[in-house]
Design a protein around this motif. Structure first.
Motif, mmCIF file in Angstrom:
data_model
loop_
_atom_site.group_PDB
_atom_site.id
_atom_site.type_symbol
_atom_site.label_atom_id
_atom_site.label_comp_id
_atom_site.label_asym_id
_atom_site.label_seq_id
_atom_site.Cartn_x
_atom_site.Cartn_y
_atom_site.Cartn_z
ATOM 1 N N SER A 273 6.764 -8.888 -6.495
ATOM 2 C CA SER A 273 7.560 -8.113 -5.536
ATOM 3 C C SER A 273 7.517 -8.726 -4.139
ATOM 4 O O SER A 273 6.438 -9.039 -3.611
ATOM 5 C CB SER A 273 7.059 -6.672 -5.472
ATOM 6 O OG SER A 273 7.192 -6.049 -6.729
ATOM 7 N N VAL A 274 8.709 -8.871 -3.541
ATOM 8 C CA VAL A 274 8.857 -9.391 -2.183
ATOM 9 C C VAL A 274 9.940 -8.580 -1.489
ATOM 10 O O VAL A 274 11.017 -8.339 -2.069
ATOM 11 C CB VAL A 274 9.256 -10.886 -2.191
ATOM 12 C CG1 VAL A 274 9.522 -11.378 -0.768
ATOM 13 C CG2 VAL A 274 8.181 -11.726 -2.861
ATOM 14 N N TRP A 275 9.664 -8.162 -0.245
ATOM 15 C CA TRP A 275 10.652 -7.437 0.553
ATOM 16 C C TRP A 275 10.932 -8.215 1.821
ATOM 17 O O TRP A 275 9.997 -8.556 2.581
ATOM 18 C CB TRP A 275 10.131 -6.054 0.921
ATOM 19 C CG TRP A 275 9.991 -5.118 -0.252
ATOM 20 C CD1 TRP A 275 10.919 -4.249 -0.736
ATOM 21 C CD2 TRP A 275 8.835 -4.972 -1.085
ATOM 22 N NE1 TRP A 275 10.428 -3.566 -1.809
ATOM 23 C CE2 TRP A 275 9.147 -3.988 -2.059
ATOM 24 C CE3 TRP A 275 7.574 -5.589 -1.108
ATOM 25 C CZ2 TRP A 275 8.248 -3.610 -3.039
ATOM 26 C CZ3 TRP A 275 6.671 -5.207 -2.093
ATOM 27 C CH2 TRP A 275 6.999 -4.229 -3.039
ATOM 28 N N GLY A 276 12.218 -8.528 2.059
ATOM 29 C CA GLY A 276 12.617 -9.197 3.291
ATOM 30 C C GLY A 276 13.114 -10.615 3.081
ATOM 31 O O GLY A 276 13.130 -11.137 1.961
ATOM 32 N N THR A 277 13.522 -11.217 4.171
ATOM 33 C CA THR A 277 14.010 -12.602 4.181
ATOM 34 C C THR A 277 13.530 -13.252 5.470
ATOM 35 O O THR A 277 13.823 -12.745 6.573
ATOM 36 C CB THR A 277 15.547 -12.652 4.112
ATOM 37 O OG1 THR A 277 15.988 -12.058 2.872
ATOM 38 C CG2 THR A 277 16.055 -14.077 4.205
ATOM 39 N N ASP A 278 12.767 -14.339 5.350
ATOM 40 C CA ASP A 278 12.155 -15.042 6.492
ATOM 41 C C ASP A 278 11.016 -14.228 7.104
ATOM 42 O O ASP A 278 9.928 -14.757 7.335
ATOM 43 C CB ASP A 278 13.195 -15.417 7.550
ATOM 44 C CG ASP A 278 14.242 -16.389 7.003
ATOM 45 O OD1 ASP A 278 13.886 -17.196 6.116
ATOM 46 O OD2 ASP A 278 15.401 -16.314 7.431
ATOM 47 N N LEU A 279 11.270 -12.956 7.414
ATOM 48 C CA LEU A 279 10.184 -12.036 7.738
ATOM 49 C C LEU A 279 10.009 -11.099 6.561
ATOM 50 O O LEU A 279 10.965 -10.436 6.131
ATOM 51 C CB LEU A 279 10.495 -11.236 9.013
ATOM 52 C CG LEU A 279 10.324 -11.943 10.356
ATOM 53 C CD1 LEU A 279 10.743 -11.011 11.492
ATOM 54 C CD2 LEU A 279 8.888 -12.407 10.542
ATOM 55 N N TYR A 280 8.769 -11.061 6.036
ATOM 56 C CA TYR A 280 8.498 -10.286 4.826
ATOM 57 C C TYR A 280 7.512 -9.168 5.141
ATOM 58 O O TYR A 280 6.650 -9.307 6.027
ATOM 59 C CB TYR A 280 7.920 -11.198 3.736
ATOM 60 C CG TYR A 280 8.831 -12.356 3.401
ATOM 61 C CD1 TYR A 280 9.837 -12.229 2.454
ATOM 62 C CD2 TYR A 280 8.702 -13.579 4.061
ATOM 63 C CE1 TYR A 280 10.687 -13.296 2.150
ATOM 64 C CE2 TYR A 280 9.543 -14.650 3.767
ATOM 65 C CZ TYR A 280 10.541 -14.497 2.815
ATOM 66 O OH TYR A 280 11.380 -15.545 2.526
ATOM 67 N N THR A 281 7.632 -8.051 4.418
ATOM 68 C CA THR A 281 6.653 -6.980 4.596
ATOM 69 C C THR A 281 5.269 -7.510 4.214
ATOM 70 O O THR A 281 5.144 -8.348 3.308
ATOM 71 C CB THR A 281 6.999 -5.765 3.715
ATOM 72 O OG1 THR A 281 6.937 -6.146 2.333
ATOM 73 C CG2 THR A 281 8.383 -5.228 4.053
ATOM 74 N N ASP A 282 4.236 -7.028 4.897
ATOM 75 C CA ASP A 282 2.906 -7.606 4.687
ATOM 76 C C ASP A 282 2.227 -7.167 3.393
ATOM 77 O O ASP A 282 1.082 -7.547 3.133
ATOM 78 C CB ASP A 282 1.998 -7.350 5.892
ATOM 79 C CG ASP A 282 1.814 -5.876 6.207
ATOM 80 O OD1 ASP A 282 2.258 -5.021 5.419
ATOM 81 O OD2 ASP A 282 1.221 -5.572 7.267
ATOM 82 N N ASP A 283 2.948 -6.380 2.571
ATOM 83 C CA ASP A 283 2.442 -6.111 1.222
ATOM 84 C C ASP A 283 3.184 -6.923 0.172
ATOM 85 O O ASP A 283 2.963 -6.755 -1.034
ATOM 86 C CB ASP A 283 2.520 -4.615 0.887
ATOM 87 C CG ASP A 283 3.945 -4.072 0.858
ATOM 88 O OD1 ASP A 283 4.848 -4.727 1.456
ATOM 89 O OD2 ASP A 283 4.161 -2.997 0.269
ATOM 90 N N SER A 284 4.062 -7.830 0.621
ATOM 91 C CA SER A 284 4.778 -8.711 -0.302
ATOM 92 C C SER A 284 3.826 -9.762 -0.871
ATOM 93 O O SER A 284 2.816 -10.121 -0.254
ATOM 94 C CB SER A 284 5.931 -9.419 0.421
ATOM 95 O OG SER A 284 6.903 -8.509 0.880
ATOM 96 N N ASP A 285 4.161 -10.278 -2.040
ATOM 97 C CA ASP A 285 3.373 -11.356 -2.642
ATOM 98 C C ASP A 285 3.636 -12.652 -1.861
ATOM 99 O O ASP A 285 4.777 -13.136 -1.797
ATOM 100 C CB ASP A 285 3.766 -11.535 -4.106
ATOM 101 C CG ASP A 285 2.904 -12.546 -4.817
ATOM 102 O OD1 ASP A 285 1.904 -12.161 -5.424
ATOM 103 O OD2 ASP A 285 3.231 -13.748 -4.725
ATOM 104 N N VAL A 286 2.585 -13.186 -1.278
ATOM 105 C CA VAL A 286 2.754 -14.345 -0.386
ATOM 106 C C VAL A 286 3.287 -15.557 -1.130
ATOM 107 O O VAL A 286 4.173 -16.270 -0.635
ATOM 108 C CB VAL A 286 1.418 -14.676 0.309
ATOM 109 C CG1 VAL A 286 1.479 -16.041 0.988
ATOM 110 C CG2 VAL A 286 1.081 -13.612 1.341
ATOM 111 N N CYS A 287 2.789 -15.824 -2.316
ATOM 112 C CA CYS A 287 3.196 -17.035 -3.018
ATOM 113 C C CYS A 287 4.655 -16.950 -3.476
ATOM 114 O O CYS A 287 5.413 -17.927 -3.377
ATOM 115 C CB CYS A 287 2.262 -17.287 -4.200
ATOM 116 S SG CYS A 287 0.556 -17.648 -3.672
ATOM 117 N N THR A 288 5.049 -15.790 -3.969
ATOM 118 C CA THR A 288 6.451 -15.621 -4.364
ATOM 119 C C THR A 288 7.359 -15.687 -3.137
ATOM 120 O O THR A 288 8.432 -16.313 -3.172
ATOM 121 C CB THR A 288 6.643 -14.278 -5.092
ATOM 122 O OG1 THR A 288 5.727 -14.199 -6.185
ATOM 123 C CG2 THR A 288 8.065 -14.130 -5.606
ATOM 124 N N ALA A 289 6.936 -15.062 -2.032
ATOM 125 C CA ALA A 289 7.714 -15.139 -0.792
ATOM 126 C C ALA A 289 7.816 -16.578 -0.301
ATOM 127 O O ALA A 289 8.846 -16.981 0.260
ATOM 128 C CB ALA A 289 7.068 -14.260 0.281
#
Length: 338
Positions: A273-289
């Motif tokens: 799960s990833v939320w956002g584009t370029d700036l991502y919510t800090d609960d997003s998966d870092v590697c997928t983002a």
């Protein structure tokens, strides 16, 4: 390098002269010269006409006189000067230093009477043997007796100390450690020594806004926030990759905007799960983002995570095989870079 029966003064000083005299520098007391030990060093502007190595040689040479050393080629200074004479005992004597060479040769010592185009200004093996004979090797302190906090502000300064074992004290950080961390335990963590101990080289570094705890070489270090001073261990035996991105809770860094954390993605799950584009919510998966941002491929890699403030909304997009979600307000964000 030759000693003298005349004791050097307890201190020395360097004086600069504007002069047309033919000499570059002298260690002189009233009425005496020609390479005898004295406490005042006179330098002339003629040094400006020579290569840096000649200046280095000359200054080191004159300081040598100030601590009691005579010319190595005192018995025939034509060895370094081209022409010259036997200086003799000059009324004070000339005592050979045990373990040092008993004869002189061109460029064989910084204490030869004259520098020349081959002079480097560095101590030769004969010079080092003489200095060790006179003053002994410097004692390497026990790391447990070293307080690194007193060296704050001296970034880049290095020093050696000895660990009788790998240590067992607390350590905060990875690669850069808080300056109150146990040096020996940090050295094992960094891969510089084993748990059996050894000599380490410590380099002073500035304080950091955050320190990341990891497990390496059987040592687990702690994470910490801002601290006023740091150190690193020089010459780690095995280069260590940064810690896994999955070991971080990036929501715990909220408010530390601009803080950067280096971490490693062994692989990236394109379905996380990833939320956002370029700036991502800090609960997003870092590697997928990171794959979504184009920072790494799905095969993984190292990334830099920068803590950013929360946003009023986050846009979802599809990039590089990853589809991120849109979202409204969220309290913390991060951005990514290689």
């Amino acid at each position: 390098m030759t000693g003298s029966v005349r004791r050097a003064r307890g201190h020395w000083e360097v004086r600069h002269l504007v002069s047309s005299t033919p000499w570059l520098a002298r260690s002189i007391s009233t009425g005496s010269e020609y390479g005898l030990p004295h406490g005042t060093v006179y330098m002339t502007v003629l040094l400006n006409n020579y290569e840096l190595d000649i200046s280095e040689h000359t200054i080191t040479h004159e300081v040598g006189h100030a601590i009691g050393l005579r010319h190595t080629d005192y018995y025939d200074n034509s060895i370094s000067c081209g022409n010259g004479f036997n200086e003799g005992d000059m009324g004070v004597g000339a005592i050979e230093i045990p373990g040092a060479p008993t004869t002189a040769f061109l460029n064989g010592s910084v204490m030869n009477a004259c520098p020349n185009l081959g002079s480097t200004g560095e101590f030769t093996s004969g010079d080092i043997a003489a200095l060790k004979s006179l003053y002994g090797p410097s004692e390497v302190p026990n790391c447990l007796d070293v307080d690194l906090t007193v060296f704050r502000g001296q970034t880049g300064a290095q020093g050696r100390c000895t660990c009788s074992s790998g240590g067992s004290g607390p350590v905060w950080g990875t690669n850069l450690y808080t300056d109150d961390s146990n040096i020996c335990t940090a050295a094992v963590h960094a891969g510089v020594i084993s748990t059996s101990g050894g000599t380490v080289v410590v380099e002073i570094q500035p304080g950091q806004s955050t320190y990341v705890g990891t497990t390496r070489n059987g040592v687990t270090t702690n994470s910490y926030g801002a601290w006023a001073g740091s150190f690193r261990l020089v010459g780690a035996q095995t280069p260590q990759p940064p810690p896994s991105c999955s070991s971080f809770n990036f929501m715990s860094y909220r408010g530390q905007n601009g803080t950067q954390i280096r971490c490693n993605c062994p692989t990236a799950s394109l379905g996380a799960s990833v939320w956002g584009t370029d700036l991502y919510t800090d609960d997003s998966d870092v590697c997928t983002a990171s794959v979504h941002a184009g920072v790494i491929a799905s095969t993984g890699g190292q990334v830099t995570v920068t803590i950013q403030p929360g946003q009023g909304s986050y846009a979802g997009t599809s990039r590089n095989g990853v589809t991120s979600y849109a979202y409204g307000y969220w309290s913390g964000s991060f951005s990514l870079s290689p």
